[in-house]
Design an enzyme around this catalytic site. Structure first.
Site, mmCIF file in Angstrom:
data_model
loop_
_atom_site.group_PDB
_atom_site.id
_atom_site.type_symbol
_atom_site.label_atom_id
_atom_site.label_comp_id
_atom_site.label_asym_id
_atom_site.label_seq_id
_atom_site.Cartn_x
_atom_site.Cartn_y
_atom_site.Cartn_z
ATOM 1 N N LYS A 197 99.439 69.839 12.387
ATOM 2 C CA LYS A 197 99.615 71.284 12.263
ATOM 3 C C LYS A 197 100.783 71.544 11.324
ATOM 4 O O LYS A 197 101.913 71.142 11.584
ATOM 5 C CB LYS A 197 99.880 71.923 13.631
ATOM 6 C CG LYS A 197 100.106 73.427 13.567
ATOM 7 C CD LYS A 197 100.325 74.010 14.950
ATOM 8 C CE LYS A 197 100.604 75.501 14.887
ATOM 9 N NZ LYS A 197 100.797 76.081 16.223
ATOM 10 N N LYS A 250 95.233 71.692 11.004
ATOM 11 C CA LYS A 250 95.411 73.137 10.908
ATOM 12 C C LYS A 250 96.542 73.440 9.933
ATOM 13 O O LYS A 250 97.609 72.829 10.043
ATOM 14 C CB LYS A 250 95.758 73.704 12.294
ATOM 15 C CG LYS A 250 96.029 75.200 12.320
ATOM 16 C CD LYS A 250 96.501 75.650 13.708
ATOM 17 C CE LYS A 250 96.798 77.142 13.699
ATOM 18 N NZ LYS A 250 97.324 77.606 14.990
#
Length: 329
Positions: A197, A250
């Site tokens: 992330k 992400k």
């Protein structure tokens, strides 16, 4: 040799044969949803057109036709009033948390639906950061992962099939795995880790939707630098070693190289990619301005995720994609 390619492209079925592994089915989609405590609420989100925050009753009405169209999985985010937030994320797992309240109802209404719950502290913290802070506003990792594990167990106890820690604290996967084992939930609750992330500007609309923007500074001290590759793989490998069942990258579109690298290194782990709020807004507004056809560019982006190695795409466009899949049958 004069090599020709057009002979492979002159028929739609021939073109599809050139796209192995890029098929989009209902199993390849996960729909993120924002939940609030008012059962009859249906709140618009200014920065995310066509997306809403739902109370229980409105959520049921919203999901019923999507289930009929083949919706298979959802990812839940709780949203609470600022007055309920404190320095320990008390309402991340309290009886007043909208996920805790609505999740058992979803299990009852839609027993075949796969339900994942985002696990983070930021939406419930008065300072908006993803972990517990000391007096100098420095992350306290040990205290933070203990709290995250408590939240994950609470979601598991009320019916979550998947817990998805998005906080990026060190060693939170092990803490959550150990806590699930201690509560005998390890065979009923999977861990989907936001493994890679990145600290991204594409999260802006989400922070509006979840009311989770940090009150000061940013999250660059615990989310990955946008240009990192080696550190991202270290994070993914650590999560695998600590017991993650599934992995995630992400945001999505700017990080397709990380998606492919992750899949190459860990092909045995299902890989999710999150087409985040900023990507959603970018495509939506681009289409509104006539830059491209939304349906066509959306399908192209989905094929890109699949080609890069993603097994499942978390996307706010899931309802539109379900319609497109239904039309193509």
């Amino acid at each position: 040799m004069d090599i020709k390619l057009h002979s492979c492209l002159h028929h739609p079925t021939l073109r599809l044969l050139q796209e192995p592994g890029c098929e989009i089915t209902t199993c390849n989609l996960m729909y993120p949803l924002f939940l609030v405590n008012d059962d009859d609420a249906e709140e618009t989100i200014a920065s995310m057109p066509d997306q809403k925050r739902f109370g229980a009753n409105r959520l049921r009405k919203h999901l019923e036709p999507l289930i009929e169209k083949g919706l298979k999985s959802v990812l839940l985010f709780g949203v609470i009033d600022n007055s309920m937030k404190d320095e320990n994320a008390t309402h991340a797992d309290s009886a007043e948390n909208p996920v805790i309240k609505i999740l058992p109802l979803l299990c009852k209404w839609f027993p075949k639906l796969l339900i994942a719950c985002d696990v983070c502290l930021c939406p419930y913290m008065n300072h908006g950061h993803c972990g517990i802070l000391d007096d100098d506003n420095v992350i306290q990792n040990a205290a933070s992962i203990k709290r995250l594990a408590e939240v994950a167990v609470a979601y598991g106890k009320v019916g979550a099939h998947i817990v998805a820690p998005s906080d990026m604290m060190d060693n939170r996967i092990k803490a959550i795995r150990d806590a699930l084992i201690a509560d005998r939930l390890e065979n009923r609750v999977s861990i989907l880790s936001y493994s890679a992330k990145f600290a991204s500007n594409f999260y802006g609309p989400f922070r509006d939707a979840a009311r989770s923007a940090p009150a000061f500074k940013d999250r660059r001290c615990y989310q990955l630098p946008s240009g990192s590759k080696g550190l991202a793989m270290r994070a993914v490998e650590r999560d695998v070693m600590e017991g993650a069942d599934m992995l995630m990258v992400k945001p999505g579109m700017p990080y397709l190289d990380i998606v492919r690298q992750t899949k190459n290194l860990f092909p045995q782990h299902p890989l999710y990619v999150y087409q985040v709020s900023g990507e959603y807004a970018m495509l939506y507004h681009g289409a509104q301005q006539g830059a491209f056809n939304l349906n066509e560019v959306l399908l192209e982006s989905m094929k890109g995720f699949r080609r890069a190695g993603a097994d499942c795409i978390i996307t706010y466009f899931t309802p539109r994609l379900l319609d497109l899949l239904e039309e193509s049958d």
